[in-house]
Motif scaffolding. Structure first.
Motif, PDB file in Angstrom:
ATOM      1  N   ALA A  92       1.093  -1.291   0.141  1.00 33.82           N
ATOM      2  CA  ALA A  92       0.366   0.316   0.329  1.00 33.82           C
ATOM      3  C   ALA A  92       0.889   1.344   0.361  1.00 33.82           C
ATOM      4  O   ALA A  92       2.186   1.459   0.143  1.00 33.82           O
ATOM      5  N   VAL A  93       0.258   2.143  -0.424  1.00 37.24           N
ATOM      6  CA  VAL A  93       1.207   3.862   0.137  1.00 37.24           C
ATOM      7  C   VAL A  93       0.390   4.235   1.878  1.00 37.24           C
ATOM      8  O   VAL A  93      -0.421   3.667   1.820  1.00 37.24           O
ATOM      9  N   TYR A  94       1.996   3.955   2.394  1.00 37.52           N
ATOM     10  CA  TYR A  94       2.158   4.485   3.730  1.00 37.52           C
ATOM     11  C   TYR A  94       1.444   5.824   4.061  1.00 37.52           C
ATOM     12  O   TYR A  94       2.484   6.310   3.526  1.00 37.52           O
ATOM     13  N   TYR A  95       0.955   6.633   4.662  1.00 33.34           N
ATOM     14  CA  TYR A  95       0.713   8.055   4.832  1.00 33.34           C
ATOM     15  C   TYR A  95       1.109   8.090   6.141  1.00 33.34           C
ATOM     16  O   TYR A  95       0.501   7.474   7.172  1.00 33.34           O
ATOM     17  N   CYS A  96       1.601   9.714   6.328  1.00 33.85           N
ATOM     18  CA  CYS A  96       1.550   9.581   8.408  1.00 33.85           C
ATOM     19  C   CYS A  96       0.634  10.959   8.184  1.00 33.85           C
ATOM     20  O   CYS A  96       0.632  11.658   7.090  1.00 33.85           O
TER      21      CYS A  96
END
Length: 125
Positions: A92-96
């Motif tokens: 996945a694309v991981y976002y903070c």
């Protein structure tokens, strides 16, 4: 204002590990908590883990428990997500993200108002 820069993604084989970083700049004193979310094509952002800025509260999705660890280093204004035993479904694309109000349910997307640009994690089988 607060700005977030997330990084550390990459391609790893199943069973491998990655450590994501999120560098925070700006008015860090206004942050209540930080979180990690992930998103795959065609789906909404999914909660992964969160930590209060004082480090006293930690929250994890069931999918992350036992494999992912969220930490923060306030001296370096950085949050980390250590991901072990990675699976293809973790791709996945991981976002903070940063939250500024002390509320419950820190797994909710709408608790967060500042986001990083995302970092791609790909786990091959």
């Amino acid at each position: 204002q607060v700005q977030l820069v997330d990084s550390g993604g990459g391609v790893v084989q199943a069973g491998g590990s990655l450590r994501l970083s999120c560098v925070v700049s700006g008015r860090t004193a206004s942050i209540y908590a930080m979180g990690w979310f992930r998103q795959t094509p065609g789906k909404g952002r999914e909660f992964v883990a969160a930590i209060t800025w004082d480090g006293l509260g930690k929250y994890s999705a069931d999918s992350a428990k036992g494999r992912f660890t969220i930490t923060r280093d306030n001296a370096k204004n950085t949050m980390f997500l250590q991901m072990n035993s990675l699976k293809p479904e973790d791709t996945a694309v991981y976002y903070c993200a940063a939250a500024f109000r002390a509320e419950k349910d820190m797994d909710r997307l709408d608790r967060y108002s500042v986001w990083g640009e995302g970092t791609q994690v790909t786990v091959s089988s």
